[in-house]
Design an enzyme around this catalytic site. Structure first.
Site, PDB file in Angstrom:
ATOM      1  N   ALA A 178      11.629   4.806 -31.083  1.00  0.00           N
ATOM      2  CA  ALA A 178      10.716   3.658 -31.181  1.00  0.00           C
ATOM      3  C   ALA A 178      11.272   2.455 -30.425  1.00  0.00           C
ATOM      4  N   ALA A 179      10.461   1.931 -29.536  1.00  0.00           N
ATOM      5  CA  ALA A 179      10.850   0.739 -28.763  1.00  0.00           C
ATOM      6  C   ALA A 179       9.642   0.262 -27.980  1.00  0.00           C
ATOM      7  N   GLU A 180       9.664  -1.001 -27.602  1.00  0.00           N
ATOM      8  CA  GLU A 180       8.790  -1.465 -26.528  1.00  0.00           C
ATOM      9  C   GLU A 180       9.548  -1.099 -25.256  1.00  0.00           C
ATOM     10  N   LYS A 211      17.684  -3.025 -25.556  1.00  0.00           N
ATOM     11  CA  LYS A 211      18.221  -1.663 -25.737  1.00  0.00           C
ATOM     12  C   LYS A 211      19.748  -1.696 -25.844  1.00  0.00           C
ATOM     13  N   THR A 255      19.076   4.036 -22.708  1.00  0.00           N
ATOM     14  CA  THR A 255      18.626   4.087 -21.306  1.00  0.00           C
ATOM     15  C   THR A 255      19.736   3.697 -20.330  1.00  0.00           C
ATOM     16  N   ASP A 256      19.608   4.173 -19.097  1.00  0.00           N
ATOM     17  CA  ASP A 256      20.568   3.778 -18.047  1.00  0.00           C
ATOM     18  C   ASP A 256      20.458   2.296 -17.711  1.00  0.00           C
ATOM     19  N   GLU A 257      19.350   1.658 -18.148  1.00  0.00           N
ATOM     20  CA  GLU A 257      19.149   0.253 -17.787  1.00  0.00           C
ATOM     21  C   GLU A 257      20.146  -0.679 -18.478  1.00  0.00           C
ATOM     22  N   ILE A 303       8.138  10.154 -24.530  1.00  0.00           N
ATOM     23  CA  ILE A 303       9.266  11.084 -24.673  1.00  0.00           C
ATOM     24  C   ILE A 303       9.323  11.632 -26.101  1.00  0.00           C
ATOM     25  N   ASN A 361      12.382   8.872 -17.070  1.00  0.00           N
ATOM     26  CA  ASN A 361      11.697  10.130 -17.394  1.00  0.00           C
ATOM     27  C   ASN A 361      10.309  10.143 -16.777  1.00  0.00           C
ATOM     28  N   PRO A 409       0.482  -0.383  -6.007  1.00  0.00           N
ATOM     29  CA  PRO A 409       1.247  -1.633  -5.859  1.00  0.00           C
ATOM     30  C   PRO A 409       2.761  -1.380  -5.847  1.00  0.00           C
ATOM     31  N   ASP A 428       5.880   0.709 -39.114  1.00  0.00           N
ATOM     32  CA  ASP A 428       6.732  -0.086 -38.220  1.00  0.00           C
ATOM     33  C   ASP A 428       8.189   0.158 -38.629  1.00  0.00           C
ATOM     34  N   TYR A 472      13.978  -6.184 -21.678  1.00  0.00           N
ATOM     35  CA  TYR A 472      13.927  -4.797 -22.187  1.00  0.00           C
ATOM     36  C   TYR A 472      15.337  -4.211 -22.253  1.00  0.00           C
ATOM     37  N   THR A 501      11.586  -4.992 -32.304  1.00  0.00           N
ATOM     38  CA  THR A 501      11.662  -3.544 -32.546  1.00  0.00           C
ATOM     39  C   THR A 501      13.053  -2.997 -32.242  1.00  0.00           C
TER      40      THR A 501
HETATM   41  P1  NAD Z   1       6.660   4.774 -25.060  1.00  0.00           P
HETATM   42  O1  NAD Z   1       6.390   3.324 -24.835  1.00  0.00           O
HETATM   43  O2  NAD Z   1       5.786   5.788 -24.418  1.00  0.00           O
HETATM   44  O3  NAD Z   1       6.637   5.086 -26.638  1.00  0.00           O
HETATM   45  C1  NAD Z   1       7.206   4.238 -27.591  1.00  0.00           C
HETATM   46  C2  NAD Z   1       6.673   4.645 -28.940  1.00  0.00           C
HETATM   47  O4  NAD Z   1       7.284   3.801 -29.941  1.00  0.00           O
HETATM   48  C3  NAD Z   1       5.155   4.453 -29.085  1.00  0.00           C
HETATM   49  O5  NAD Z   1       4.581   5.578 -29.704  1.00  0.00           O
HETATM   50  C4  NAD Z   1       5.025   3.218 -29.987  1.00  0.00           C
HETATM   51  O6  NAD Z   1       3.838   3.230 -30.775  1.00  0.00           O
HETATM   52  C5  NAD Z   1       6.278   3.334 -30.824  1.00  0.00           C
HETATM   53  N1  NAD Z   1       6.724   2.045 -31.374  1.00  0.00           N
HETATM   54  C6  NAD Z   1       6.895   0.871 -30.702  1.00  0.00           C
HETATM   55  N2  NAD Z   1       7.318  -0.088 -31.551  1.00  0.00           N
HETATM   56  C7  NAD Z   1       7.413   0.485 -32.775  1.00  0.00           C
HETATM   57  C8  NAD Z   1       7.804   0.009 -34.045  1.00  0.00           C
HETATM   58  N3  NAD Z   1       8.153  -1.276 -34.230  1.00  0.00           N
HETATM   59  N4  NAD Z   1       7.824   0.872 -35.086  1.00  0.00           N
HETATM   60  C9  NAD Z   1       7.447   2.157 -34.919  1.00  0.00           C
HETATM   61  N5  NAD Z   1       7.052   2.671 -33.719  1.00  0.00           N
HETATM   62  C10 NAD Z   1       7.040   1.833 -32.664  1.00  0.00           C
HETATM   63  O7  NAD Z   1       8.180   4.968 -24.667  1.00  0.00           O
HETATM   64  P2  NAD Z   1       8.968   6.216 -24.042  1.00  0.00           P
HETATM   65  O8  NAD Z   1       8.924   6.105 -22.576  1.00  0.00           O
HETATM   66  O9  NAD Z   1       8.538   7.444 -24.719  1.00  0.00           O
HETATM   67  O10 NAD Z   1      10.439   5.847 -24.498  1.00  0.00           O
HETATM   68  C11 NAD Z   1      10.952   6.316 -25.742  1.00  0.00           C
HETATM   69  C12 NAD Z   1      12.388   5.861 -25.899  1.00  0.00           C
HETATM   70  O11 NAD Z   1      13.165   6.350 -24.815  1.00  0.00           O
HETATM   71  C13 NAD Z   1      12.559   4.347 -25.896  1.00  0.00           C
HETATM   72  O12 NAD Z   1      13.547   4.009 -26.831  1.00  0.00           O
HETATM   73  C14 NAD Z   1      13.014   4.041 -24.490  1.00  0.00           C
HETATM   74  O13 NAD Z   1      13.787   2.874 -24.440  1.00  0.00           O
HETATM   75  C15 NAD Z   1      13.837   5.269 -24.174  1.00  0.00           C
HETATM   76  N6  NAD Z   1      13.941   5.634 -22.760  1.00  0.00           N
HETATM   77  C16 NAD Z   1      12.813   5.759 -21.992  1.00  0.00           C
HETATM   78  C17 NAD Z   1      12.938   6.153 -20.674  1.00  0.00           C
HETATM   79  C18 NAD Z   1      11.733   6.357 -19.793  1.00  0.00           C
HETATM   80  O14 NAD Z   1      11.884   6.587 -18.596  1.00  0.00           O
HETATM   81  N7  NAD Z   1      10.529   6.328 -20.322  1.00  0.00           N
HETATM   82  C19 NAD Z   1      14.211   6.396 -20.129  1.00  0.00           C
HETATM   83  C20 NAD Z   1      15.336   6.268 -20.956  1.00  0.00           C
HETATM   84  C21 NAD Z   1      15.187   5.887 -22.275  1.00  0.00           C
HETATM   85  P1  TYD Z   2       9.084   1.702 -14.121  1.00  0.00           P
HETATM   86  O1  TYD Z   2       8.320   2.977 -14.276  1.00  0.00           O
HETATM   87  O2  TYD Z   2       8.516   0.446 -14.684  1.00  0.00           O
HETATM   88  O3  TYD Z   2      10.550   1.985 -14.685  1.00  0.00           O
HETATM   89  P2  TYD Z   2      11.872   1.027 -14.685  1.00  0.00           P
HETATM   90  O4  TYD Z   2      12.106   0.831 -16.137  1.00  0.00           O
HETATM   91  O5  TYD Z   2      12.912   1.828 -13.981  1.00  0.00           O
HETATM   92  O6  TYD Z   2      11.577  -0.235 -14.002  1.00  0.00           O
HETATM   93  O7  TYD Z   2       9.339   1.449 -12.575  1.00  0.00           O
HETATM   94  C1  TYD Z   2      10.024   2.376 -11.779  1.00  0.00           C
HETATM   95  C2  TYD Z   2      10.279   1.748 -10.430  1.00  0.00           C
HETATM   96  O8  TYD Z   2       9.024   1.505  -9.777  1.00  0.00           O
HETATM   97  C3  TYD Z   2      10.967   0.405 -10.524  1.00  0.00           C
HETATM   98  O9  TYD Z   2      11.869   0.261  -9.410  1.00  0.00           O
HETATM   99  C4  TYD Z   2       9.837  -0.589 -10.389  1.00  0.00           C
HETATM  100  C5  TYD Z   2       8.867   0.118  -9.468  1.00  0.00           C
HETATM  101  N1  TYD Z   2       7.448  -0.239  -9.677  1.00  0.00           N
HETATM  102  C6  TYD Z   2       6.671  -0.642  -8.591  1.00  0.00           C
HETATM  103  O10 TYD Z   2       7.135  -0.696  -7.436  1.00  0.00           O
HETATM  104  N2  TYD Z   2       5.356  -0.962  -8.809  1.00  0.00           N
HETATM  105  C7  TYD Z   2       4.805  -0.908 -10.054  1.00  0.00           C
HETATM  106  O11 TYD Z   2       3.594  -1.233 -10.184  1.00  0.00           O
HETATM  107  C8  TYD Z   2       5.615  -0.490 -11.151  1.00  0.00           C
HETATM  108  C9  TYD Z   2       5.047  -0.400 -12.539  1.00  0.00           C
HETATM  109  C10 TYD Z   2       6.937  -0.157 -10.914  1.00  0.00           C
END
Ligand code: NAD
Ligand code: TYD
Length: 340
Positions: free
Chosen positions: A83-85, A155, A126-128, A13, A181, A206, A60, A151, A101
């Site tokens: 930035a996040a895991e 958050k 996040t909505d989580e 994102i 997203n 899966p 970092d 996770y 992180t």
């Molecule tokens: P992503 O895992 O693709 O990217 C995370 C980025 O953060 C990576 O580039 C990683 O290198 C960097 N990062 C991780 N730890 C770090 C640290 N300690 N210092 C500096 N950089 C670090 O994640 P994403 O899906 O792009 O999500 C981005 C943000 O949006 C996150 O905060 C996540 O919680 C939030 N978010 C994601 C979703 C989704 O559906 N993907 C939905 C809602 C919110």
């Molecule tokens: P994911 O993309 O990991 O997002 P979320 O953070 O919402 O869990 O997973 C989206 C949905 O898909 C979630 O309900 C878990 C499911 N899922 C599977 O059924 N199989 C898979 O291998 C993965 C990665 C996710």
């Protein structure tokens, strides 16, 4: 607001946000500050690599000295923290980096923003954080947080810290809480890109449990537009949910992906469920709508567009799937295939 530090800007994102902002605002500069974990990827930013308004720092967010030095050297006025895991499944295997992180790292960024008197700190949440939501309900920004995975808990903890800095120190903060997203550059271990790329390779998909868990799948650029809006028009100290308000069962998302990619449903494999799997997320998005935002894609359109992007951009995902990904995939799914 002109000099943004986008932490985590090499991820899915974050990178989409950087591309969107540099295109929309010719006068803005963006410094991407990213540790480049397995999920960070400079290929995501190739389109702006030569743009003089873009600068990359590998670092970092837990490294307070480097964070402060970067802010000062680059004359940063705003932090947008992506930035996040981010993968629930990895957080179940090993929560440590998630806590480091999102909890300590967010604290480091908030302290730097306070000390160096930044104009704005924006947190991507996040909505989580609301946890599982029963049918008939949807989460409002003022609802209690009830995260259920490491996770989500990491958050939610970050959100609480951000709010505490607003109340205690008057730090100018805002938070957005996005739903799932999808779109270009999402690391292919998350559900939609994993299923799309497996399907393209005629590999099994899966599906956890009965596949009837519900998510609000939104297109990533819609989310980026909402963040932009909150940065410019959001009220300080406020949180905004960002989603489509349309949930979909995973199995419906999968059927649409397979149809778009012209692959048979026989690729579907039901496997052992995720521990503590949240059955349903659903958000009330009245507040961000009142600010003037509407998504440009329905969840159906978002899934179709995403599937086509992965079909057309093998250059991007194939090298990822042949690297570190393989060890993770074996650890996460090896026993599941055997038990299925
Ligand atoms: P992503 O895992 O693709 O990217 C995370 C980025 O953060 C990576 O580039 C990683 O290198 C960097 N990062 C991780 N730890 C770090 C640290 N300690 N210092 C500096 N950089 C670090 O994640 P994403 O899906 O792009 O999500 C981005 C943000 O949006 C996150 O905060 C996540 O919680 C939030 N978010 C994601 C979703 C989704 O559906 N993907 C939905 C809602 C919110
Ligand atoms: P994911 O993309 O990991 O997002 P979320 O953070 O919402 O869990 O997973 C989206 C949905 O898909 C979630 O309900 C878990 C499911 N899922 C599977 O059924 N199989 C898979 O291998 C993965 C990665 C996710």
């Amino acid at each position: 607001m002109k000099n943004l530090m986008v932490t985590g800007g090499a991820g899915f994102i974050g990178a989409n946000f950087v591309l969107y902002m540099l295109q929309k605002y010719p006068a803005y500069r963006i410094v991407v500050y990213d540790k480049l974990t397995y999920a960070g990827n400079l290929d995501n930013l190739l389109a702006v690599q030569a743009d003089p308004r873009y600068h990359f720092v590998q670092g970092d967010i837990c490294d307070a000295a480097l964070v402060e030095r970067t802010i000062q050297e680059q004359a940063i006025d705003t932090i947008v923290n992506f930035a996040a895991e981010t993968h629930v499944d990895r957080s179940i295997m090993n929560p440590d980096a998630f806590i480091q992180t999102s909890v300590y790292g967010t604290y480091v960024l908030l302290e730097a923003a306070r000390k160096l008197k930044l104009e704005r700190y924006h947190q991507i949440s996040t909505d989580e954080v609301y946890g599982h939501i029963p049918h008939g309900f949807s989460s409002k920004e003022t609802d209690n947080l009830a995260p259920r995975s490491p996770y989500a808990a990491s958050k939610a903890s970050a959100d609480l810290l951000v709010n505490a800095y607003f109340i205690t120190y008057d730090l100018p903060v805002t938070i957005t809480r996005g739903s799932n997203n999808i779109g270009p550059y999402q690391y292919p271990e998350k559900a939609v890109p994993l299923f799309a790329t497996n399907a393209l390779d005629h590999e099994p998909l899966p599906v956890y449990g009965d596949g009837r868990q519900m998510r609000e799948y939104q297109y990533v650029t819609d989310h980026c537009e909402a963040i932009d809006l909150v940065l410019h028009k959001g009220v300080l100290g406020e949180t905004y949910n960002v989603g489509t308000a349309v949930e979909m069962e995973n199995i419906e998302m999968i059927a649409l992906l397979l149809q778009t990619l012209d692959r048979p449903t026989s690729l579907i494999r039901y496997v052992k469920d995720r521990e503590g799997h949240d059955r349903r997320y659903s958000m009330n998005v009245d507040k961000i709508r009142a600010l003037g935002w509407e998504p440009n894609h329905t969840p159906h359109e978002a899934i179709i567009e995403t599937a086509r992007w992965y079909r057309d951009n093998e250059w991007w995902w194939r090298k990822i799937k042949s690297g570190e990904f393989k060890a993770y995939y074996e650890k996460q799914y090896g026993h599941r295939w055997q038990e299925a």
